[in-house]
Design an enzyme around this catalytic site. Structure first.
Site, short mmCIF file in Angstrom:
data_model
loop_
_atom_site.label_atom_id
_atom_site.label_comp_id
_atom_site.label_asym_id
_atom_site.label_seq_id
_atom_site.Cartn_x
_atom_site.Cartn_y
_atom_site.Cartn_z
N LYS A 51 18.47 -30.59 -0.31
CA LYS A 51 18.16 -31.22 0.98
C LYS A 51 19.25 -32.22 1.36
O LYS A 51 19.72 -32.26 2.50
CB LYS A 51 16.80 -31.95 0.90
CG LYS A 51 15.60 -31.02 0.95
CD LYS A 51 14.29 -31.73 0.64
CE LYS A 51 13.16 -30.71 0.53
NZ LYS A 51 11.91 -31.25 -0.01
N GLN A 95 9.14 -36.65 -1.90
CA GLN A 95 9.10 -35.33 -2.55
C GLN A 95 7.81 -35.18 -3.36
O GLN A 95 7.47 -36.04 -4.17
CB GLN A 95 10.34 -35.17 -3.46
CG GLN A 95 10.44 -33.83 -4.13
CD GLN A 95 10.67 -32.67 -3.14
OE1 GLN A 95 11.42 -32.81 -2.17
NE2 GLN A 95 10.00 -31.56 -3.38
N ASP A 118 8.16 -34.47 7.11
CA ASP A 118 7.43 -33.36 6.48
C ASP A 118 6.23 -32.94 7.35
O ASP A 118 5.69 -31.85 7.16
CB ASP A 118 6.90 -33.80 5.10
CG ASP A 118 7.66 -33.16 3.95
OD1 ASP A 118 8.36 -32.16 4.19
OD2 ASP A 118 7.53 -33.65 2.82
#
Ligand code: NAD
Length: 287
Positions: A51, A95, A118
């Protein structure tokens, strides 16, 4: 035929890179993403590294905060508060999975919804549920719909979409997006009765279960468009490690109209959509 997620994702990243250059020259602001990683999970470290690399490649700032496994929930919340209050940071991603002693939902709820790239915060889920355009939409479901459109075109009206899986990060949001696209949507899950017959009705079949080669050729309608979200690590007969999806790809490819391969299907779209969400968050920060 295959739906080439690697290619579609590259085209999206190229388009975003142009938009980022324009945004920087117009506003003097460089979009930035901060990823928080707690613990030593090796798969998570690989995802985060990827990422960070992709974020920098298209001209955005990428910060990574690595915290040890024994980080307390309170400390993580204090870090999030700092990031929420820092105007130079547009996107925040924690994460997952987090270590068991940390309550994931408390952490997701503590992210500023406007920086929640997200799209997992309840405010963003609610906005998606209500069909509000300012929702930050979870990355994998967003990528799935782009891949469906890549094969079927923009108008999905009246198609019967069957989604197998009802998780908050894939199944439910992808079902909401397909509903917004005027599909007739069925959500199937572990308690669904006669799953093969349900799948046989699908013009579009999205599979997010987490069981290797779960969907068989006999379950698939001739000509269907199949999006395989699953990522499963298996050992081949030769003892080699291999990534496979939730669909029995080798048997299904001859019967379906199009399918996303694993790897090279949904996976690359997830990161590209994360970059898209970060740019959107940066643009929204000016409002
Ligand atoms: P999850 O475990 O949260 O959800 C799995 C879903 O499958 C559940 O809703 C469950 O009801 C359903 N299910 C389980 N067994 C079933 C059965 N026998 N019949 C029908 N339904 C059944 O998983 P998730 O987070 O939604 O992820 C699903 C898969 O997608 C995993 O393999 C995951 O690794 C992968 N994934 C890939 C990406 C990507 O970027 N490609 C992103 C997220 C998840």
């Amino acid at each position: 035929m295959n739906i080439d997620g690697t290619l579609v994702a590259k085209k999206l990243r190229d388009k975003l890179a142009v938009e980022i250059t324009e945004f920087k020259s117009c506003h003097g602001i460089q979009p930035s993403l901060t990823v928080l990683l707690v613990g030593e999970d090796s798969a998570s470290h690989i995802y985060v590294k990827n990422k960070v690399k992709k974020t920098q490649e298209i001209g955005m700032i990428s910060n990574e905060i690595k915290l040890p496994f024994n980080t307390s929930q309170g400390y993580l919340l204090s870090q999030l508060e700092k990031l929420n209050n820092d105007n130079s940071i547009h996107g925040i991603l924690v994460q997952l999975p987090l270590p068991k002693h940390i309550d994931e939902s408390a952490i997701i709820s503590a992210i500023n919804p406007n920086k929640d790239v997200d799209g997992f915060h309840a405010i963003n889920s609610g906005r998606l549920f209500n069909g509000e355009s300012e929702a930050i939409v979870p990355c994998t479901p967003q990528g799935c719909v782009m891949l469906v459109k890549q094969h079927l075109g923009d108008d999905l009206s009246g198609k019967h979409a069957v989604v197998i899986g009802r998780s908050n990060i894939v199944g439910k949001p992808v079902a909401m997006l397909l509903l917004q696209e005027n599909c007739t949507v069925t959500i199937a899950h572990s308690q669904t009765i006669n799953l093969p017959e349900v799948c046989q009705q699908a013009d579009i079949l999205v599979v997010a279960v987490g069981i290797a080669k779960f969907v068989k050729a006999a379950w698939v309608k001739e000509g269907a468009t199949i999006i395989d979200v699953g990522i499963n690590r298996i050992l081949t007969d030769e003892g080699k490690k291999k990534l496979v999806g939730d669909v029995d790809y080798d048997a299904v490819i001859a019967k379906c109209g199009a399918i996303t391969p694993v790897p090279g299907g949904v996976g690359p779209m997830t990161i590209a959509c994360l970059l898209k969400n970060t740019l959107t968050a940066a643009k929204n920060s000016l409002r």
